[in-house]
Design a protein around this motif. Structure first.
Motif: not given
Length: 416
Positions: A9-15, A405-412
């Motif tokens: 799960g990866l959250d590529f963010g603006t900041s 968001v990253t936690d949720g992506l890992a679970i999903a």
């Protein structure tokens, strides 16, 4: 049939960016440095060593005054023609796809080293909107991000709306019957999602977003409080005859915009500003602008604005945006009332976006049981003030705003 490997799960963010995977039934975030589970989405191209630095190392190189080029907020370029334009950086010609892919590969390599396994599949967060509803750049933005992941070495790329991932991380799967609102304020976008928890999972009733975020807050503050010290709003003598004309605003707008700053450091721009200095009634102010461009201090000023914003939001009286890098003792005051004035237009946009989301979901504000805030910029009082005014009876939760968001992506990812 071969068993499919694990999903990152990866959250590529603006900041900032983060990644994680499920381990023993719980999300495990990838360490990005000592005590750090997020990585600044920044790049520094060192002209002396010809190396590319990422994250905190990039930020430090900028603050240390090392000669090179700094980049941030590249997520905002997705879906625009800039993504595929080649430009000369260090010893090669690259596109923003290449640059972002290297950043994502850096995270992939870290994740594989820490997990002891390969990650060929990724579940990526994505904002509800990259640019705006019905904006023709929307499809191109997701396609660009997919291309970046593939160039980084991922074979399979799937996407999940970031607010939906945050709802999963908040425990919505265990709260059957709850109606919740996710308020996800990132660096470049603000997303709202209304969901209902059901025995079968999270049912998203409506997703909606507006293209403003933390970097837009910074930009508004910079334009209103800092740029006047560099000549914005001042006047020029006319070349022929009496009278005056205003200093053009375009350069100040670009200087206050993270992703546009690197493109101001050109001989043409420096010559233009030198000419403005000669025609200026207030030469001292335009001289500061010339000094900033000559020494490539734009990003240092942007960081100073960000620090001033955070301090002003803390509510301890008047904050100061220190600009000593331009001129010793130079500063811009930022009292709480000035912060509110700078962000008033953004507050109205947030309120409109929230009300529209509730309308799309077909419910009223009184139906919201819980509001969950996500993203570092959700800690700004302008955000919670707007949401609490609209949903005064709901419970408001600020836990894990940086990694939900990253936690949720890992679970999903593990479920999917």
């Amino acid at each position: 049939m071969a068993q499919r490997g694990p999903v990152l799960g990866l959250d590529f963010g603006t900041s900032n960016s983060a990644a994680g995977y499920l381990c023993n039934g719980a999300p495990r975030l990838i360490g990005m440095g000592p005590g750090q589970t997020t990585l600044p989405s920044t790049f520094f191209f060192n002209f002396d060593t010809r190396k590319t630095l990422i994250g905190e190392a990039a930020n430090q190189a900028l603050l240390d005054g090392i000669e090179g080029r700094f980049m941030r907020a590249l997520k905002r370029v997705l879906g625009t023609p800039l993504m595929h334009e080649e430009r000369q950086i260090l010893n090669e010609r690259v596109t923003f796809v290449d640059i972002i892919a290297r950043f994502l590969n850096h995270i992939k390599t870290r994740a594989e080293a820490q997990a002891g396994t390969r990650f060929d599949r990724v579940l990526s967060g994505r904002p509800v909107v990259f640019h705006g509803l019905n904006d023709p750049r929307e499809a191109g933005a997701e396609a660009d991000l997919r291309a970046c992941y593939r160039a980084a070495g991922f074979d399979e790329v799937d996407f999940m709306p970031e607010p939906e991932a945050a709802a999963i991380a908040s425990g919505a799967l265990e709260q059957t019957g709850e109606v919740g609102l996710i308020v996800d304020i990132g660096g470049g976008t603000s997303d709202f999602s209304v969901f209902r928890s059901t025995p079968d999972g999270v049912s998203v009733l409506a997703n909606h977003g507006v293209r403003i975020g933390g970097t837009d807050f910074d930009r508004a503050i910079s334009i209103e409080r800092v740029m006047p010290l560099l000549g914005k709003g001042s006047e020029l003598r006319k070349v022929m005859g009496p009278g005056a004309s205003p200093v053009p605003n375009a350069i100040f707008n670009d200087l206050a915009t993270w992703e546009k700053i690197p493109f101001l450091y050109t001989p043409q721009t420096r010559r233009m500003v030198a000419e403005l200095v000669q025609m200026a009634f207030e030469r001292e102010k335009l001289g500061r602008l010339a000094n900033l461009l000559e020494n490539e201090l734009g990003h240092e000023v942007a960081f100073a604005v960000e620090r001033g914003k955070i301090a002003a939001n803390a509510g301890h009286g008047t904050s100061v945006i220190a600009l000593d890098q331009i001129e010793r003792g130079l500063c811009a005051a930022l009292p709480p009332e000035a912060l509110s004035a700078c962000l008033a237009a953004h507050a109205r946009m947030l309120g409109t976006g929230l009300r529209e989301t509730l309308g799309f979901a077909g419910i009223g504000a009184a139906d919201i049981d819980r509001v969950i805030y996500v993203g570092g910029s959700s800690l700004m009082s302008v955000v919670s003030d707007v949401v609490k005014a609209e949903c005064p009876d709901a419970r408001h939760s600020f836990s894990e705003v940086f990694t939900a968001v990253t936690d949720g992506l890992a679970i999903a990812a593990a479920r999917g």
